[in-house]
Design a protein around this motif. Structure first.
Motif, PDB file in Angstrom:
ATOM      1  N   ARG A   1      -2.914   3.205  -9.983  1.00  0.00           N
ATOM      2  CA  ARG A   1      -4.379   3.109 -10.088  1.00  0.00           C
ATOM      3  C   ARG A   1      -4.889   1.923  -9.268  1.00  0.00           C
ATOM      4  O   ARG A   1      -5.869   2.039  -8.544  1.00  0.00           O
ATOM      5  CB  ARG A   1      -4.775   2.966 -11.556  1.00  0.00           C
ATOM      6  N   VAL A   2      -4.202   0.787  -9.358  1.00  0.00           N
ATOM      7  CA  VAL A   2      -4.606  -0.387  -8.569  1.00  0.00           C
ATOM      8  C   VAL A   2      -4.506  -0.072  -7.077  1.00  0.00           C
ATOM      9  O   VAL A   2      -5.420  -0.395  -6.310  1.00  0.00           O
ATOM     10  CB  VAL A   2      -3.753  -1.632  -8.929  1.00  0.00           C
ATOM     11  N   ALA A   3      -3.425   0.559  -6.648  1.00  0.00           N
ATOM     12  CA  ALA A   3      -3.285   0.935  -5.237  1.00  0.00           C
ATOM     13  C   ALA A   3      -4.444   1.840  -4.809  1.00  0.00           C
ATOM     14  O   ALA A   3      -5.006   1.665  -3.722  1.00  0.00           O
ATOM     15  CB  ALA A   3      -1.942   1.624  -5.002  1.00  0.00           C
ATOM     16  N   ALA A   4      -4.806   2.778  -5.654  1.00  0.00           N
ATOM     17  CA  ALA A   4      -5.926   3.676  -5.338  1.00  0.00           C
ATOM     18  C   ALA A   4      -7.248   2.902  -5.278  1.00  0.00           C
ATOM     19  O   ALA A   4      -8.081   3.144  -4.397  1.00  0.00           O
ATOM     20  CB  ALA A   4      -6.014   4.801  -6.374  1.00  0.00           C
ATOM     21  N   MET A   5      -7.433   1.972  -6.184  1.00  0.00           N
ATOM     22  CA  MET A   5      -8.664   1.163  -6.201  1.00  0.00           C
ATOM     23  C   MET A   5      -8.803   0.331  -4.931  1.00  0.00           C
ATOM     24  O   MET A   5      -9.901   0.039  -4.480  1.00  0.00           O
ATOM     25  CB  MET A   5      -8.684   0.251  -7.437  1.00  0.00           C
ATOM     26  N   LEU A   6      -7.666  -0.046  -4.344  1.00  0.00           N
ATOM     27  CA  LEU A   6      -7.674  -0.849  -3.120  1.00  0.00           C
ATOM     28  C   LEU A   6      -7.604   0.033  -1.872  1.00  0.00           C
ATOM     29  O   LEU A   6      -7.393  -0.472  -0.775  1.00  0.00           O
ATOM     30  CB  LEU A   6      -6.498  -1.828  -3.137  1.00  0.00           C
ATOM     31  N   ASP A   7      -7.769   1.354  -2.061  1.00  0.00           N
ATOM     32  CA  ASP A   7      -7.659   2.317  -0.959  1.00  0.00           C
ATOM     33  C   ASP A   7      -6.342   2.149  -0.213  1.00  0.00           C
ATOM     34  O   ASP A   7      -6.285   2.213   1.009  1.00  0.00           O
ATOM     35  CB  ASP A   7      -8.839   2.185   0.016  1.00  0.00           C
ATOM     36  N   ALA A   8      -5.279   1.925  -0.973  1.00  0.00           N
ATOM     37  CA  ALA A   8      -3.968   1.649  -0.379  1.00  0.00           C
ATOM     38  C   ALA A   8      -3.002   2.822  -0.514  1.00  0.00           C
ATOM     39  O   ALA A   8      -1.829   2.675  -0.218  1.00  0.00           O
ATOM     40  CB  ALA A   8      -3.366   0.398  -1.030  1.00  0.00           C
ATOM     41  N   ARG A   9      -3.481   3.974  -0.952  1.00  0.00           N
ATOM     42  CA  ARG A   9      -2.587   5.122  -1.161  1.00  0.00           C
ATOM     43  C   ARG A   9      -1.893   5.577   0.117  1.00  0.00           C
ATOM     44  O   ARG A   9      -0.772   6.044   0.081  1.00  0.00           O
ATOM     45  CB  ARG A   9      -3.366   6.298  -1.730  1.00  0.00           C
TER      46      ARG A   9
ATOM     47  N   HIS B   1       5.800 -10.091   1.700  1.00  0.00           N
ATOM     48  CA  HIS B   1       4.486 -10.496   2.174  1.00  0.00           C
ATOM     49  C   HIS B   1       4.628 -10.676   3.673  1.00  0.00           C
ATOM     50  O   HIS B   1       5.354 -11.534   4.132  1.00  0.00           O
ATOM     51  CB  HIS B   1       4.079 -11.823   1.517  1.00  0.00           C
ATOM     52  N   GLY B   2       3.991  -9.814   4.451  1.00  0.00           N
ATOM     53  CA  GLY B   2       4.210  -9.881   5.887  1.00  0.00           C
ATOM     54  C   GLY B   2       2.958  -9.644   6.683  1.00  0.00           C
ATOM     55  O   GLY B   2       1.853  -9.618   6.166  1.00  0.00           O
ATOM     56  N   ASP B   3       3.147  -9.428   7.944  1.00  0.00           N
ATOM     57  CA  ASP B   3       2.077  -9.234   8.896  1.00  0.00           C
ATOM     58  C   ASP B   3       1.406  -7.888   8.659  1.00  0.00           C
ATOM     59  O   ASP B   3       2.007  -6.849   8.800  1.00  0.00           O
ATOM     60  CB  ASP B   3       2.669  -9.301  10.309  1.00  0.00           C
ATOM     61  N   LEU B   4       0.143  -7.901   8.270  1.00  0.00           N
ATOM     62  CA  LEU B   4      -0.566  -6.682   7.912  1.00  0.00           C
ATOM     63  C   LEU B   4      -0.810  -5.754   9.092  1.00  0.00           C
ATOM     64  O   LEU B   4      -1.002  -4.564   8.891  1.00  0.00           O
ATOM     65  CB  LEU B   4      -1.900  -7.030   7.261  1.00  0.00           C
ATOM     66  N   LYS B   5      -0.760  -6.235  10.320  1.00  0.00           N
ATOM     67  CA  LYS B   5      -1.042  -5.348  11.450  1.00  0.00           C
ATOM     68  C   LYS B   5       0.054  -4.304  11.651  1.00  0.00           C
ATOM     69  O   LYS B   5      -0.138  -3.341  12.340  1.00  0.00           O
ATOM     70  CB  LYS B   5      -1.257  -6.151  12.736  1.00  0.00           C
ATOM     71  N   HIS B   6       1.197  -4.458  10.962  1.00  0.00           N
ATOM     72  CA  HIS B   6       2.274  -3.489  11.094  1.00  0.00           C
ATOM     73  C   HIS B   6       2.123  -2.330  10.115  1.00  0.00           C
ATOM     74  O   HIS B   6       2.835  -1.362  10.211  1.00  0.00           O
ATOM     75  CB  HIS B   6       3.633  -4.152  10.871  1.00  0.00           C
ATOM     76  N   HIS B   7       1.190  -2.439   9.147  1.00  0.00           N
ATOM     77  CA  HIS B   7       0.990  -1.366   8.181  1.00  0.00           C
ATOM     78  C   HIS B   7       0.133  -0.267   8.785  1.00  0.00           C
ATOM     79  O   HIS B   7      -0.786  -0.527   9.539  1.00  0.00           O
ATOM     80  CB  HIS B   7       0.286  -1.889   6.921  1.00  0.00           C
ATOM     81  N   LYS B   8       0.438   0.984   8.436  1.00  0.00           N
ATOM     82  CA  LYS B   8      -0.370   2.122   8.890  1.00  0.00           C
ATOM     83  C   LYS B   8      -1.569   2.254   7.962  1.00  0.00           C
ATOM     84  O   LYS B   8      -1.450   2.178   6.750  1.00  0.00           O
ATOM     85  CB  LYS B   8       0.453   3.416   8.825  1.00  0.00           C
TER      86      LYS B   8
END
Length: 159
Positions: free
Chosen positions: A133-141, A151-158
């Motif tokens: 639910r938290v992941a969905a709330m953060l639009d992280a699905r 904890h890393g460089d966010l530019k590597h996430h899709k």
């Protein structure tokens, strides 16, 4: 303090724990959490194929190639041609890599796994539901994520 603030503090504590763990690991072993996980997977059987490591971590082959390149540069693993299939390469832990594994601090995700698996089934289900639910709330699905706390460089996430 209201519930919103309490929830934000808990979320921040989780993020901070992964950040501090990453720094602790970097200092102790000179590796990132994903690099250590590659080393651990290869070390479980002495060697593993890059595709098997990618599948276990839930990341792309390109990501594994980059991680293995860094471990090869540190002489912690080597790439060796498979004896069974000459077209295939195995990632093999070196003696130096095994020494790092032996001395590495208890990984944050390993602590989590031990404690999570000790919970009752209903508690596990409740935590999973809340985290999803938290992941969905953060639009992280739709963010590509492996079961490795880092904890890393966010530019590597899709996105």
């Amino acid at each position: 303090m209201d519930r919103t603030d309490v929830s934000l503090i808990a979320l921040r504590r989780i993020l901070r724990a992964t950040e501090l763990y990453g720094k602790e690991l970097a200092q102790a072993a000179g590796l990132s959490a994903p690099q250590l996980r590659v080393l651990q997977i290869a070390g479980e059987a002495g060697s593993a194929t890059p595709s098997a490591i990618a599948a276990r971590m839930g990341v792309s082959q390109a990501t594994i190639t980059t991680l293995v390149d860094k471990l090869v540069a540190k002489a912690l693993v080597s790439r060796e041609q498979s004896q069974r299939d000459r077209r295939q390469t195995n990632v093999t832990v070196t003696a130096a890599g095994q020494a790092v594994l032996d001395e590495a601090p208890d990984a944050l995700q390993q602590r989590y796994v031990r404690k999570f698996e000790a919970l009752e089934d209903w508690e596990q289900a409740q935590i999973i539901a809340a985290l999803e639910r938290v992941a969905a709330m953060l639009d992280a699905r739709d963010i590509d994520a492996a079961p490795v706390l880092h904890h890393g460089d966010l530019k590597h996430h899709k996105h």
